[in-house]
Design a protein around this motif. Structure first.
Motif, short mmCIF file in Angstrom:
data_model
loop_
_atom_site.label_atom_id
_atom_site.label_comp_id
_atom_site.label_asym_id
_atom_site.label_seq_id
_atom_site.Cartn_x
_atom_site.Cartn_y
_atom_site.Cartn_z
N GLY A 57 -65.46 -127.97 35.39
CA GLY A 57 -65.51 -126.68 36.10
C GLY A 57 -64.29 -125.86 35.71
N ALA A 58 -63.23 -126.00 36.45
CA ALA A 58 -61.97 -125.32 36.12
C ALA A 58 -60.87 -126.01 36.91
N VAL A 59 -59.64 -125.84 36.47
CA VAL A 59 -58.52 -126.44 37.21
C VAL A 59 -57.48 -125.38 37.55
N GLY A 60 -56.70 -125.68 38.58
CA GLY A 60 -55.57 -124.83 38.92
C GLY A 60 -55.74 -124.10 40.24
N GLY A 61 -54.61 -123.66 40.78
CA GLY A 61 -54.63 -122.91 42.02
C GLY A 61 -53.21 -122.75 42.52
N PRO A 84 -66.68 -123.48 31.36
CA PRO A 84 -66.68 -122.01 31.32
C PRO A 84 -65.34 -121.50 30.79
N CYS A 85 -65.34 -120.28 30.24
CA CYS A 85 -64.07 -119.73 29.72
C CYS A 85 -63.14 -119.28 30.84
N HIS A 86 -63.70 -119.04 32.02
CA HIS A 86 -62.86 -118.52 33.10
C HIS A 86 -62.09 -119.65 33.80
N GLY A 87 -61.18 -119.26 34.69
CA GLY A 87 -60.39 -120.23 35.43
C GLY A 87 -61.02 -120.57 36.77
N SER A 88 -60.19 -121.05 37.69
CA SER A 88 -60.70 -121.59 38.95
C SER A 88 -60.87 -120.52 40.03
N ALA A 89 -60.56 -119.27 39.70
CA ALA A 89 -60.79 -118.11 40.58
C ALA A 89 -60.47 -118.41 42.05
N PRO A 90 -59.22 -118.77 42.36
CA PRO A 90 -58.90 -119.13 43.74
C PRO A 90 -59.18 -118.00 44.74
N ASP A 91 -59.16 -116.75 44.23
CA ASP A 91 -59.39 -115.60 45.13
C ASP A 91 -60.79 -115.61 45.74
N ILE A 92 -61.75 -116.26 45.08
CA ILE A 92 -63.11 -116.26 45.64
C ILE A 92 -63.62 -117.68 45.94
N ILE A 133 -69.72 -117.11 46.20
CA ILE A 133 -70.12 -115.91 45.44
C ILE A 133 -69.82 -116.02 43.95
N ALA A 134 -69.23 -117.14 43.51
CA ALA A 134 -68.85 -117.28 42.09
C ALA A 134 -70.09 -117.30 41.21
N ASN A 135 -69.91 -116.81 40.01
CA ASN A 135 -71.00 -116.79 39.03
C ASN A 135 -71.10 -118.17 38.36
N PRO A 136 -72.22 -118.86 38.52
CA PRO A 136 -72.33 -120.19 37.91
C PRO A 136 -72.87 -120.17 36.48
N GLY A 151 -60.68 -124.99 42.88
CA GLY A 151 -61.13 -123.62 43.16
C GLY A 151 -62.65 -123.54 43.19
N ILE A 152 -63.20 -122.63 42.39
CA ILE A 152 -64.67 -122.49 42.36
C ILE A 152 -65.33 -123.61 41.57
N GLY A 153 -64.52 -124.47 40.91
CA GLY A 153 -65.07 -125.53 40.06
C GLY A 153 -66.21 -126.31 40.71
N SER A 189 -67.93 -109.69 30.89
CA SER A 189 -68.23 -110.56 32.02
C SER A 189 -67.80 -112.00 31.73
N ILE A 190 -66.58 -112.30 32.14
CA ILE A 190 -65.99 -113.61 31.90
C ILE A 190 -66.83 -114.71 32.59
N GLY A 191 -67.51 -114.34 33.65
CA GLY A 191 -68.34 -115.32 34.38
C GLY A 191 -69.57 -115.76 33.62
P1 NAD Z 1 -59.61 -116.69 36.57
O1 NAD Z 1 -60.52 -116.72 35.38
O2 NAD Z 1 -59.68 -117.86 37.46
O3 NAD Z 1 -59.90 -115.39 37.42
C1 NAD Z 1 -59.75 -114.07 36.93
C2 NAD Z 1 -60.63 -113.11 37.74
O4 NAD Z 1 -61.99 -113.34 37.38
C3 NAD Z 1 -60.55 -113.34 39.24
O5 NAD Z 1 -60.67 -112.11 39.89
C4 NAD Z 1 -61.75 -114.20 39.55
O6 NAD Z 1 -62.26 -114.04 40.87
C5 NAD Z 1 -62.76 -113.73 38.52
N1 NAD Z 1 -63.66 -114.79 38.11
C6 NAD Z 1 -63.37 -115.84 37.28
N2 NAD Z 1 -64.43 -116.63 37.16
C7 NAD Z 1 -65.42 -116.11 37.92
C8 NAD Z 1 -66.75 -116.47 38.21
N3 NAD Z 1 -67.32 -117.58 37.69
N4 NAD Z 1 -67.47 -115.70 39.04
C9 NAD Z 1 -66.95 -114.59 39.56
N5 NAD Z 1 -65.69 -114.17 39.32
C10 NAD Z 1 -64.93 -114.92 38.52
O7 NAD Z 1 -58.13 -116.51 35.99
P2 NAD Z 1 -56.74 -116.48 36.77
O8 NAD Z 1 -56.88 -115.75 38.07
O9 NAD Z 1 -55.77 -116.00 35.78
O10 NAD Z 1 -56.40 -117.99 37.07
C11 NAD Z 1 -56.70 -118.65 38.30
C12 NAD Z 1 -56.37 -120.12 38.17
O11 NAD Z 1 -57.22 -120.70 37.16
C13 NAD Z 1 -54.93 -120.40 37.74
O12 NAD Z 1 -54.47 -121.52 38.44
C14 NAD Z 1 -55.07 -120.70 36.25
O13 NAD Z 1 -54.05 -121.55 35.79
C15 NAD Z 1 -56.40 -121.39 36.22
N6 NAD Z 1 -57.10 -121.33 34.91
C16 NAD Z 1 -57.80 -122.43 34.57
C17 NAD Z 1 -58.52 -122.43 33.40
C18 NAD Z 1 -59.33 -123.66 33.08
O14 NAD Z 1 -59.52 -124.51 33.93
N7 NAD Z 1 -59.85 -123.78 31.87
C19 NAD Z 1 -58.55 -121.31 32.57
C20 NAD Z 1 -57.83 -120.17 32.96
C21 NAD Z 1 -57.11 -120.19 34.16
#
Ligand code: NAD
Length: 359
Positions: A71-75, A278-286, A291-294, A12-14, A259-261
């Motif tokens: 970075g992050a894993v998953g999608g 980072p605490c957030h995931g791979s944000a496949p939507d973006i 545009i991801a927050n680094p 994803g954004i990783g 702000s999880i980012g």
């Molecule tokens: P997510 O944290 O990826 O995204 C949640 C929301 O926050 C989304 O709208 C996303 O666009 C936004 N977001 C997250 N990080 C951002 C950033 N750096 N900048 C801007 N916006 C950001 O959580 P999710 O949608 O529940 O999961 C997506 C994938 O990530 C899934 O496959 C999940 O299994 C995986 N995941 C991985 C980890 C990890 O690698 N440690 C942790 C959580 C989820």
């Protein structure tokens, strides 16, 4: 001695966010940080190439590294994999297990510039700085026996909440030492009114306390801790708790910041080897949009410098650079508000780098 760093961009954004964090790492090298940086595959991207989310080559490199930046894993493309052992998150769990990363550090920091982003009133969260120390390799998520079976004609699900004294002691020591380096207040969270395992938890924390006379130890039941986190979060400095309570409380605390980012994390083992992400995931939507927050990943580099590489001055310099960029009104889309300038992932990286060099 040159230390090894392994960068695992993941999915994803990783790759986009680790690219920016790697630039900061390179700037630290230019200032004398003696590290050798290598890259590897993990998660879905590793599965696509090797058929495994944690290829042997990556694991070998990880074991040899002093610190890992992930970075992050998953999608969604890997969610339908029927063999659960091949799912991207197994790559992460495998790294934690193989490296014995039992101590999870989850800071919840609200930058004053972003206090409006929280769902709580700005005055409750402005300047918030909590460190949650979560036990990561034991407790009810791993306890045996576990399962679902038929008893007396109906299905029964069961898990085991278990901690040994030594497991409690080693996470307790991480937390006490953390409190010594910070505000010298440690709150141990348990459910000692109901669960024997946390009666033992509380006893061990009490036993350790005299060894850290400068730290004020308190105890709180987990239900009260959840309430206090949303009522008056600034009362906390360091919190220490088991795997499941920590899972829940650290996500709640993360959301206080709005702000999880922005939130980094660290997972450490006994020798100080650590994985930073980072605490957030791979944000496949973006993903792929630039545009991801680094900043959470860049701040993970700061944690790496502080906790695995013993370079607090460089860590502070990165954190100050991030603060400067926020002061200047630059924001990625996820933290943008009225009156700020929205920038791309790479532009945010440029700005932090420039501030880092200028400090
Ligand atoms: P997510 O944290 O990826 O995204 C949640 C929301 O926050 C989304 O709208 C996303 O666009 C936004 N977001 C997250 N990080 C951002 C950033 N750096 N900048 C801007 N916006 C950001 O959580 P999710 O949608 O529940 O999961 C997506 C994938 O990530 C899934 O496959 C999940 O299994 C995986 N995941 C991985 C980890 C990890 O690698 N440690 C942790 C959580 C989820």
């Amino acid at each position: 001695m040159t230390q090894k760093i392994l960068v695992l961009p993941g999915d994803g954004i990783g790759p986009e966010i680790t690219a920016q964090a790697s630039r900061i790492l390179a700037a630290c090298q230019a200032r004398g940080l003696d590290v050798e940086v290598d890259e590897g595959l993990v998660g879905g991207s590793a599965y696509d190439v090797h058929g495994e989310p944690l290829p042997a080559e990556t694991l070998e490199k990880a074991k040899a590294a002093r610190a890992i930046l992930l970075g992050a894993v998953g999608g969604p493309q890997w969610d339908k994999l029927e063999d659960l052992a091949k799912r991207p998150e197994k790559g992460l769990l495998g790294l934690r297990k193989n490296l014995g990363l039992f101590g999870n550090l989850r800071p919840a920091i609200t930058y004053p510039q972003l206090a409006d982003a929280s769902s709580l009133k700005p005055e409750l969260v402005a300047g918030l700085d909590i460190m949650i120390v979560r036990e990561l390799t034991g407790g009810i998520y791993f306890g045996q026996p576990r399962g679902i079976e038929v008893r007396n004609g109906e299905r029964v699900g069961f898990n085991t909440y278990v901690y040994s004294e030594s497991e409690i002691e080693r996470i307790g020591r991480v937390a006490f030492e953390m409190a010594q380096k910070r505000g010298k207040k440690l709150c141990s969270v348990d459910k000692a009114n109901v669960l024997e395992v946390t009666i033992l938890w509380r006893e061990v924390m009490e036993r350790l306390a005299p060894e850290y006379p400068d730290v004020e130890l308190s105890h709180m039941y987990v239900d009260n801790a959840a309430m206090q986190l949303v009522r008056a979060p600034k009362q906390f400095d360091v919190m220490v708790t088991g795997n499941m309570f920590g899972d829940i409380l650290s996500d709640a605390a993360a959301m206080l910041t709005g702000s999880i980012g922005m939130l980094p994390s660290a997972s450490l083992n006994e020798s100080g080897q650590g994985m930073y992400e980072p605490c957030h995931g791979s944000a496949p939507d973006i993903a792929g949009k630039g545009i991801a927050n680094p900043l959470a990943t860049i701040l993970s580099v700061a944690m790496m410098l502080r906790y695995s590489l013993d370079e607090p001055a460089l860590a502070q310099r990165i954190e100050d650079a991030v603060g400067k960029v926020l002061d200047d009104g630059l924001r990625t889309a996820d933290i943008a508000s009225k009156g700020t300038r929205t920038v791309s992932t790479a532009e945010m990286g440029d700005a932090v780098l420039a501030a880092f060099e200028a400090l």
